[in-house]
Design a protein around this motif. Sequence first.
Motif, PDB file in Angstrom:
ATOM      1  N   VAL A  29      -2.030 -14.473  -5.487  1.00  0.00           N
ATOM      2  CA  VAL A  29      -0.778 -13.788  -5.171  1.00  0.00           C
ATOM      3  C   VAL A  29       0.290 -14.342  -6.104  1.00  0.00           C
ATOM      4  CG1 VAL A  29       1.019 -13.419  -3.447  1.00  0.00           C
ATOM      5  CG2 VAL A  29      -1.379 -13.351  -2.770  1.00  0.00           C
ATOM      6  N   GLU A  30       1.025 -13.454  -6.753  1.00  0.00           N
ATOM      7  CA  GLU A  30       2.116 -13.865  -7.644  1.00  0.00           C
ATOM      8  C   GLU A  30       3.430 -13.807  -6.895  1.00  0.00           C
ATOM      9  OE1 GLU A  30       5.550 -13.461  -9.973  1.00  0.00           O
ATOM     10  OE2 GLU A  30       4.616 -11.598  -9.278  1.00  0.00           O
ATOM     11  N   ALA A  31       4.212 -14.870  -7.034  1.00  0.00           N
ATOM     12  CA  ALA A  31       5.542 -14.919  -6.430  1.00  0.00           C
ATOM     13  C   ALA A  31       6.405 -15.883  -7.230  1.00  0.00           C
ATOM     14  CB  ALA A  31       5.470 -15.369  -4.970  1.00  0.00           C
ATOM     15  N   ASP A  32       7.540 -15.385  -7.702  1.00  0.00           N
ATOM     16  CA  ASP A  32       8.519 -16.219  -8.407  1.00  0.00           C
ATOM     17  C   ASP A  32       7.907 -16.968  -9.594  1.00  0.00           C
ATOM     18  OD1 ASP A  32      10.510 -15.464  -6.564  1.00  0.00           O
ATOM     19  OD2 ASP A  32       9.873 -17.037  -5.173  1.00  0.00           O
ATOM     20  N   HIS A  78       1.064 -27.575  -0.674  1.00  0.00           N
ATOM     21  CA  HIS A  78      -0.201 -26.929  -1.004  1.00  0.00           C
ATOM     22  C   HIS A  78      -1.124 -27.933  -1.674  1.00  0.00           C
ATOM     23  CE1 HIS A  78       1.573 -26.849  -5.027  1.00  0.00           C
ATOM     24  NE2 HIS A  78       2.628 -26.271  -4.502  1.00  0.00           N
ATOM     25  N   PRO A  79      -2.438 -27.698  -1.585  1.00  0.00           N
ATOM     26  CA  PRO A  79      -3.390 -28.626  -2.196  1.00  0.00           C
ATOM     27  C   PRO A  79      -3.334 -28.568  -3.720  1.00  0.00           C
ATOM     28  CG  PRO A  79      -4.524 -26.682  -1.378  1.00  0.00           C
ATOM     29  CD  PRO A  79      -3.109 -26.579  -0.895  1.00  0.00           C
ATOM     30  N   ALA A  80      -3.769 -29.623  -4.361  1.00  0.00           N
ATOM     31  CA  ALA A  80      -3.792 -29.672  -5.820  1.00  0.00           C
ATOM     32  C   ALA A  80      -4.688 -28.568  -6.368  1.00  0.00           C
ATOM     33  CB  ALA A  80      -4.300 -31.037  -6.285  1.00  0.00           C
ATOM     34  N   GLY A  81      -4.218 -27.904  -7.419  1.00  0.00           N
ATOM     35  CA  GLY A  81      -4.997 -26.856  -8.061  1.00  0.00           C
ATOM     36  C   GLY A  81      -4.887 -25.499  -7.417  1.00  0.00           C
ATOM     37  N   ALA A  82      -4.105 -25.388  -6.350  1.00  0.00           N
ATOM     38  CA  ALA A  82      -3.995 -24.105  -5.652  1.00  0.00           C
ATOM     39  C   ALA A  82      -2.859 -23.245  -6.178  1.00  0.00           C
ATOM     40  CB  ALA A  82      -3.811 -24.336  -4.156  1.00  0.00           C
ATOM     41  N   VAL A  83      -1.978 -23.811  -6.997  1.00  0.00           N
ATOM     42  CA  VAL A  83      -0.835 -23.075  -7.519  1.00  0.00           C
ATOM     43  C   VAL A  83      -0.748 -23.285  -9.027  1.00  0.00           C
ATOM     44  CG1 VAL A  83       1.653 -22.689  -7.371  1.00  0.00           C
ATOM     45  CG2 VAL A  83       0.385 -23.374  -5.327  1.00  0.00           C
ATOM     46  N   HIS A  84      -0.538 -22.193  -9.747  1.00  0.00           N
ATOM     47  CA  HIS A  84      -0.448 -22.250 -11.201  1.00  0.00           C
ATOM     48  C   HIS A  84       0.802 -21.511 -11.662  1.00  0.00           C
ATOM     49  CE1 HIS A  84      -4.791 -23.296 -11.206  1.00  0.00           C
ATOM     50  NE2 HIS A  84      -4.875 -22.376 -10.253  1.00  0.00           N
ATOM     51  N   ARG A  85       1.354 -21.912 -12.767  1.00  0.00           N
ATOM     52  CA  ARG A  85       2.371 -21.093 -13.419  1.00  0.00           C
ATOM     53  C   ARG A  85       1.689 -19.861 -13.987  1.00  0.00           C
ATOM     54  NH1 ARG A  85       5.438 -24.485 -17.770  1.00  0.00           N
ATOM     55  NH2 ARG A  85       3.258 -24.684 -18.475  1.00  0.00           N
ATOM     56  N   ILE A  86       2.352 -18.722 -13.912  1.00  0.00           N
ATOM     57  CA  ILE A  86       1.692 -17.484 -14.336  1.00  0.00           C
ATOM     58  C   ILE A  86       1.352 -17.513 -15.820  1.00  0.00           C
ATOM     59  CG2 ILE A  86       3.796 -16.155 -14.837  1.00  0.00           C
ATOM     60  CD1 ILE A  86       2.208 -13.791 -13.373  1.00  0.00           C
ATOM     61  N   GLU A  87       2.129 -18.248 -16.616  1.00  0.00           N
ATOM     62  CA  GLU A  87       1.826 -18.327 -18.046  1.00  0.00           C
ATOM     63  C   GLU A  87       0.602 -19.196 -18.322  1.00  0.00           C
ATOM     64  OE1 GLU A  87       5.532 -21.010 -17.381  1.00  0.00           O
ATOM     65  OE2 GLU A  87       4.720 -19.098 -16.638  1.00  0.00           O
ATOM     66  N   ASP A  88       0.111 -19.916 -17.305  1.00  0.00           N
ATOM     67  CA  ASP A  88      -1.048 -20.778 -17.499  1.00  0.00           C
ATOM     68  C   ASP A  88      -2.358 -20.128 -17.066  1.00  0.00           C
ATOM     69  OD1 ASP A  88       0.580 -22.781 -18.482  1.00  0.00           O
ATOM     70  OD2 ASP A  88       0.836 -23.744 -16.531  1.00  0.00           O
ATOM     71  N   VAL A  89      -2.307 -18.878 -16.619  1.00  0.00           N
ATOM     72  CA  VAL A  89      -3.525 -18.184 -16.205  1.00  0.00           C
ATOM     73  C   VAL A  89      -3.708 -16.940 -17.065  1.00  0.00           C
ATOM     74  CG1 VAL A  89      -3.257 -19.025 -13.843  1.00  0.00           C
ATOM     75  CG2 VAL A  89      -2.454 -16.718 -14.431  1.00  0.00           C
ATOM     76  N   THR A  90      -4.917 -16.418 -17.043  1.00  0.00           N
ATOM     77  CA  THR A  90      -5.235 -15.160 -17.736  1.00  0.00           C
ATOM     78  C   THR A  90      -5.495 -14.092 -16.688  1.00  0.00           C
ATOM     79  OG1 THR A  90      -6.206 -16.321 -19.630  1.00  0.00           O
ATOM     80  CG2 THR A  90      -6.824 -14.014 -19.318  1.00  0.00           C
ATOM     81  N   LEU A  91      -4.728 -13.019 -16.739  1.00  0.00           N
ATOM     82  CA  LEU A  91      -4.906 -11.945 -15.771  1.00  0.00           C
ATOM     83  C   LEU A  91      -6.075 -11.055 -16.169  1.00  0.00           C
ATOM     84  CD1 LEU A  91      -1.244 -10.829 -14.974  1.00  0.00           C
ATOM     85  CD2 LEU A  91      -2.613 -12.663 -13.955  1.00  0.00           C
ATOM     86  N   ARG A  92      -6.786 -10.583 -15.181  1.00  0.00           N
ATOM     87  CA  ARG A  92      -7.869  -9.629 -15.361  1.00  0.00           C
ATOM     88  C   ARG A  92      -7.509  -8.328 -14.658  1.00  0.00           C
ATOM     89  NH1 ARG A  92     -10.322 -11.882 -19.600  1.00  0.00           N
ATOM     90  NH2 ARG A  92     -11.312 -13.894 -19.130  1.00  0.00           N
TER      91      ARG A  92
END
Length: 313
Positions: A29-32, A78-92
């Motif tokens: 889920v993307e938010a902010d 939140h647990p470690a690794g559960a949240v990422h900056r959107i620029e750090d992921v690749t969308l499919r």
Amino acid sequence: MRLLTFTTATTTTATTTTTTADAPERLGVEADGLVFDLAALAHHAGVRLPHDLLSFIQAGPSARQTARQLLDGAACGHPAGAVHRIEDVTLRAPHRPGKIIGVGLNYVEHVEESSRSLDTDRDLPPRPVLFSKPATAVTGPGQPILHNADLTTQLDWECELAVVIGRTAHRVSEEDAYDHIFGFSIVNDISARDQRRSGQWFFSKGQDSYAPFGPVVVTADAIRDPMALDLSLRVNGVTKQKSNTRHMLFPIARLIADISSGMTLEPGDVIATGSPSGVGAGMVPPEYLVPGDTVEATVELIGTLTNPVVDAR
């Protein structure tokens, strides 16, 4: 909610290296500007939740309720690794629909434009004009649109609001149509104009990569009026299409009622609701996509779906 499918960046352990290309897809889920990994949140909370968007849609309202509870909890930690900056992921691509149903000639100005450039009827269609795209045509944000010059020299664009079905719909009335919508996204209805065959559009519109889809699916509760959304398309930064969904000839409820009158719509199916004017074939002179181009399709409240055009010969 703004649901998406993503992979994380390259990771290396003592024995393996996982690249973005072969990393497992995750539901988020993307938010902010942040992406919340729903599977990681669910695992941490000890609850069950589908790990992919199609299964999430099929799971119905209970999955959405669980996801919202997890997001509320994540706001407090939140647990470690559960949240990422959107620029750090690749969308499919959000998911691979069972059916993609396209709607032709659904904006009045596009009807006139097509009658001039594509030899279609100049009169407004009395019923929705329908066609299909196979699931293999789906490609995601940032993924290439394949230009094979051995098959086409007239590769065209069409920015369209996508309706994602959330409940099985069979013989649904217009009054009940919105109860069967999960959410909304964007489809770029890519077309090889010179591959229409005796008036049939399937090969023209169904080749691999001809259905860019994404970048997110916005749940229906987050869009107050899908019949009042601005939409536009740019090629190499130049605006080619600009309109609003209010100009649809057949509104969303009518489309769902018409399609479901003889075809069962299932959770995850996508209706591409039609293109406004401004397609390449309608330009004077005509303009078509070539390798090296970048196409950006934008729909208000959803985002921008960007895809490069590459040589596929």
